[in-house]
Design a protein around this motif. Sequence first.
Motif, mmCIF file in Angstrom:
data_model
loop_
_atom_site.group_PDB
_atom_site.id
_atom_site.type_symbol
_atom_site.label_atom_id
_atom_site.label_comp_id
_atom_site.label_asym_id
_atom_site.label_seq_id
_atom_site.Cartn_x
_atom_site.Cartn_y
_atom_site.Cartn_z
ATOM 1 N N SER A 35 -10.583 26.630 85.629
ATOM 2 C CA SER A 35 -10.414 26.886 84.192
ATOM 3 C C SER A 35 -9.232 27.820 83.963
ATOM 4 C CB SER A 35 -11.686 27.512 83.619
ATOM 5 O OG SER A 35 -12.758 26.594 83.671
ATOM 6 N N ALA A 38 -5.988 25.927 84.539
ATOM 7 C CA ALA A 38 -5.660 25.111 83.368
ATOM 8 C C ALA A 38 -5.086 25.975 82.259
ATOM 9 C CB ALA A 38 -6.910 24.380 82.879
ATOM 10 N N ARG A 39 -5.686 27.150 82.054
ATOM 11 C CA ARG A 39 -5.219 28.029 80.982
ATOM 12 C C ARG A 39 -3.792 28.504 81.216
ATOM 13 N NH1 ARG A 39 -9.484 30.781 80.719
ATOM 14 N NH2 ARG A 39 -8.938 32.624 81.929
ATOM 15 N N SER A 44 -5.610 21.332 79.347
ATOM 16 C CA SER A 44 -7.071 21.369 79.308
ATOM 17 C C SER A 44 -7.646 21.323 80.722
ATOM 18 C CB SER A 44 -7.600 20.184 78.504
ATOM 19 O OG SER A 44 -7.353 18.972 79.206
ATOM 20 N N LYS A 45 -8.897 21.771 80.841
ATOM 21 C CA LYS A 45 -9.573 21.708 82.132
ATOM 22 C C LYS A 45 -9.707 20.261 82.590
ATOM 23 C CE LYS A 45 -13.698 23.354 84.543
ATOM 24 N NZ LYS A 45 -14.967 24.106 84.433
ATOM 25 N N ASN A 47 -7.666 17.892 81.984
ATOM 26 C CA ASN A 47 -6.352 17.434 82.426
ATOM 27 C C ASN A 47 -6.019 17.935 83.824
ATOM 28 O OD1 ASN A 47 -4.006 16.020 82.207
ATOM 29 N ND2 ASN A 47 -3.016 17.419 80.770
#
Length: 199
Positions: A35, A38-39, A44-45, A47
């Motif tokens: 997570s 992704a951030r 997005s998670k 993705n």
Amino acid sequence: MPRPIAQDHDDKRAAILRAAARLFADEGYGRASMSKVARVCGISKANIYHYYPSKEALLFDMLDTHLRYLRDRIGNLSFPSSDPNAKVLHMITEVLLAYQGANAEHEVLLNATKALPPEQQKILRQHQSDLIGYGQAILTAITPPSVVADRDKMRAFTMSVFGMLNWHYKWCRDADAQTRQAHAQVIAQLVIGGAPSLS
């Protein structure tokens, strides 16, 4: 029906690897979640999982890509001179230049490799062994024959040289290309000047 691969897939993958390397280096591999990856990548998670099915897969690709690049860059060197001393300087310079911008990857390599399964660690160790082998072949030409014949001593010499190169990022993290070339001159002078005394 499988999702088609986007035309910019490789660029996005490279961006993910760079961002994840910085995150893993700053926070530690164990504390960094997908997570968070992704951030920091701005995606997005869901993705991020399109590119990597797990954090382990991401770590392996990061280190495998990093080491293969280093191995291939040094293994495919074209030397501007046949002089052994010039070859040593060229090799040392290229290693320091290859490390430019890769502090995070280097940090992760040192601290997170053991999180991977043994078979993947073996692949990474082979890349490193190949790189060291290329360097040792170049160093052999400036080394006394008695040292070259002594496998343990020759390995100790080679690893000492790479030790200076591998830890350069710790004492000069933001060195630009010009600074790295200047430092390569210093290291090469130490190596070339010291090699004859090893006998």
